[in-house]
Design an enzyme around this catalytic site. Structure first.
Site, PDB file in Angstrom:
ATOM      1  N   ASP A 128      -5.256  -3.667 -17.754  1.00 46.53           N
ATOM      2  CA  ASP A 128      -4.179  -2.592 -17.947  1.00 46.53           C
ATOM      3  C   ASP A 128      -4.224  -2.163 -19.036  1.00 46.53           C
ATOM      4  O   ASP A 128      -3.182  -1.765 -20.322  1.00 46.53           O
ATOM      5  CB  ASP A 128      -2.754  -3.630 -17.967  1.00 46.53           C
ATOM      6  CG  ASP A 128      -2.099  -4.199 -17.069  1.00 46.53           C
ATOM      7  OD1 ASP A 128      -2.497  -3.508 -15.586  1.00 46.53           O
ATOM      8  OD2 ASP A 128      -1.727  -4.876 -16.303  1.00 46.53           O
ATOM      9  N   HIS A 154       0.110   1.641 -12.654  1.00 47.67           N
ATOM     10  CA  HIS A 154       0.238   0.420 -13.902  1.00 47.67           C
ATOM     11  C   HIS A 154       1.562   0.568 -13.450  1.00 47.67           C
ATOM     12  O   HIS A 154       2.029   2.601 -13.781  1.00 47.67           O
ATOM     13  CB  HIS A 154      -0.404   0.159 -14.784  1.00 47.67           C
ATOM     14  CG  HIS A 154       0.623  -0.842 -15.718  1.00 47.67           C
ATOM     15  ND1 HIS A 154       0.553  -1.999 -14.804  1.00 47.67           N
ATOM     16  CD2 HIS A 154       0.660  -1.392 -16.483  1.00 47.67           C
ATOM     17  CE1 HIS A 154       1.405  -3.316 -15.642  1.00 47.67           C
ATOM     18  NE2 HIS A 154       1.915  -2.442 -16.916  1.00 47.67           N
ATOM     19  N   GLY A 188       0.722  -1.164   0.563  1.00 50.72           N
ATOM     20  CA  GLY A 188      -0.156  -0.199  -0.342  1.00 50.72           C
ATOM     21  C   GLY A 188       0.795   0.949  -0.279  1.00 50.72           C
ATOM     22  O   GLY A 188       0.193   2.283   0.581  1.00 50.72           O
ATOM     23  N   ASN A 196       1.285   3.848  -2.938  1.00 53.24           N
ATOM     24  CA  ASN A 196       0.590   4.414  -3.249  1.00 53.24           C
ATOM     25  C   ASN A 196      -0.873   4.879  -2.798  1.00 53.24           C
ATOM     26  O   ASN A 196      -1.193   6.327  -2.220  1.00 53.24           O
ATOM     27  CB  ASN A 196       0.034   3.359  -4.674  1.00 53.24           C
ATOM     28  CG  ASN A 196       1.070   3.451  -5.497  1.00 53.24           C
ATOM     29  OD1 ASN A 196       1.035   5.203  -6.429  1.00 53.24           O
ATOM     30  ND2 ASN A 196       1.908   2.392  -6.143  1.00 53.24           N
TER      31      ASN A 196
HETATM   32  C1  GAR Z   1       2.526  -1.059  -7.879  1.00 58.07           C
HETATM   33  O1  GAR Z   1       4.350  -0.878  -8.144  1.00 58.07           O
HETATM   34  C2  GAR Z   1       1.746  -0.386  -8.510  1.00 58.07           C
HETATM   35  O2  GAR Z   1       1.508   0.068 -10.110  1.00 58.07           O
HETATM   36  C3  GAR Z   1       1.760  -2.427  -9.048  1.00 58.07           C
HETATM   37  O3  GAR Z   1       2.211  -2.710  -7.342  1.00 58.07           O
HETATM   38  C4  GAR Z   1       2.237  -2.094  -7.055  1.00 58.07           C
HETATM   39  C5  GAR Z   1       1.568  -2.138  -5.894  1.00 58.07           C
HETATM   40  O4  GAR Z   1       2.414  -1.174  -4.607  1.00 58.07           O
HETATM   41  N1  GAR Z   1      -0.146  -2.536  -9.873  1.00 58.07           N
HETATM   42  C6  GAR Z   1       0.092  -3.205 -11.104  1.00 58.07           C
HETATM   43  O5  GAR Z   1       0.744  -3.958 -11.359  1.00 58.07           O
HETATM   44  C7  GAR Z   1      -1.220  -3.260 -11.211  1.00 58.07           C
HETATM   45  N2  GAR Z   1      -1.107  -4.195 -12.452  1.00 58.07           N
HETATM   46  P1  GAR Z   1       1.913  -0.288  -3.229  1.00 58.07           P
HETATM   47  O6  GAR Z   1       0.979  -1.676  -2.549  1.00 58.07           O
HETATM   48  O7  GAR Z   1       3.168  -0.142  -2.300  1.00 58.07           O
HETATM   49  O8  GAR Z   1       1.206   0.685  -3.753  1.00 58.07           O
END
Ligand code: GAR
Length: 228
Positions: free
Chosen positions: A159, A123, A25, A27
Site C-alpha cells: 500500500d 486501496h 471483483g 472493481n
Molecule cells: C476493494 O475495496 C479494494 O480497494 C480492496 O479490496 C476491495 C476489493 O473489492 N483492496 C485492498 O484492500 C488492497 N489493499 P472488489 O473485489 O469488489 O473489487
C-alpha cells in the site's frame, strides 16, 4: 526471476490488461465495463485469481473474459515460485499492464520490479493514511472528516508507491462502517478506470516518486469538506 521474451506478442494499439483478484471483483467489473467504451485505450485480456472459487471469476467468464487461477496454496511458503507462476501466465497472455483489484497476496520485490510502473493497485483509503486492512473502521475511529480511495503504482512496500489518482468522500457524523465502505467503493469504481486510462495512454510519468500527468502536477482542486 527469468524474464522470458514476449516477442510472440504483436504490438496492439489497446494495452492488454490483466486484472488480479481474490474475491468478488466489483472493481474488476468496473474496469471491464469501462473498457467497453469506444476509444478506451485498454482491454481486459485476462482475469487471474489466486482463489479458485473467487466470485469475480464467474463475473469475468460471463463477460466473455479469459480467466486463470494460480492457487497460492499449492506453493506453500514459496512466494517466489507463486509469483514466477503468475508472471508466466501474464507473459503467456501478452499482458502489458496489471491491475490489482482486491488481490490479497503480498508480492515479492522481484515480481514488483518486473512490473514496475506497469502494475496498479487500488486501496480503500487516502494513502498514505490507513494502509492495510479495516480502513473504513479505522477512518471512523480516527474521526477523519474525509476518507476515500487511492490508485497507485505497486512497489515492494505494501500500500505504498507513486499515487496516480485519489477520490474523496466526506465522513458523516452518523456513518457506519458499511455505509462509508459503500460510498468509498463507488468512488473506487470511478477512479480505477480513470487512472488505468491515463496510464494506458502513456500520460503518467513518475518523477522523484510522484506521478505527473502529461508532465504536470495535478492542479489544486480546491475542495474543502464541508464546503467553506
Ligand atoms: C476493494 O475495496 C479494494 O480497494 C480492496 O479490496 C476491495 C476489493 O473489492 N483492496 C485492498 O484492500 C488492497 N489493499 P472488489 O473485489 O469488489 O473489487
Amino acid at each position: 526471476m527469468t524474464v522470458r521474451s514476449t516477442s510472440s506478442c504483436s504490438a496492439m494499439t489497446r494495452k492488454r490488461v490483466a486484472v488480479l483478484i481474490s474475491g468478488r471483483g466489483s472493481n474488476m467489473a468496473a474496469l471491464i465495463e469501462a473498457a467497453k467504451a469506444p476509444g478506451y485505450p485498454a482491454g481486459i485480456a485476462l482475469v487471474l485469481s489466486n482463489i479458485a472459487d473467487a466470485g469475480g471469476l464467474e463475473t469475468a467468464r460471463k463477460a466473455g473474459i479469459e480467466t486463470a487461477v494460480v492457487d497460492h496454496k499449492s506453493f506453500g511458503k514459496d512466494r517466489a515460485a507463486f509469483d514466477r507462476a503468475m508472471h508466466d501466465v501474464l507473459l503467456a497472455h501478452c499482458i502489458d499492464l496489471v491491475c490489482l483489484a482486491g488481490f490479497m497476496r503480498l508480492l515479492t520485490p522481484q515480481f514488483t520490479a518486473l512490473w514496475s510502473e506497469r502494475m496498479l493497485n487500488i486501496h480503500p483509503a487516502l494513502l498514505p493514511a490507513f494502509k492495510g486492512l479495516d480502513t473504513h473502521k479505522r477512518a471512523l475511529e480516527a474521526k477523519a472528516k474525509v476518507h476515500g480511495a487511492t490508485v497507485h503504482f505497486v512497489v515492494p512496500e505494501m500500500d505504498a508507491g507513486p499515487i496516480i489518482m485519489q477520490g474523496v468522500v466526506a465522513v458523516r457524523d452518523d456513518d457506519t462502517e458499511a455505509a462509508l465502505a459503500a460510498r468509498v467503493l463507488k468512488v473506487e469504481h470511478t477512479i480505477y478506470p480513470a487512472a488505468l486510462k491515463l496510464v494506458a495512454e502513456g500520460r503518467v510519468s513518475v518523477v522523484n516518486g510522484r506521478c505527473l500527468i502529461d508532465g504536470n502536477a495535478v492542479p489544486d482542486a480546491g475542495s474543502l469538506i464541508p464546503a467553506a
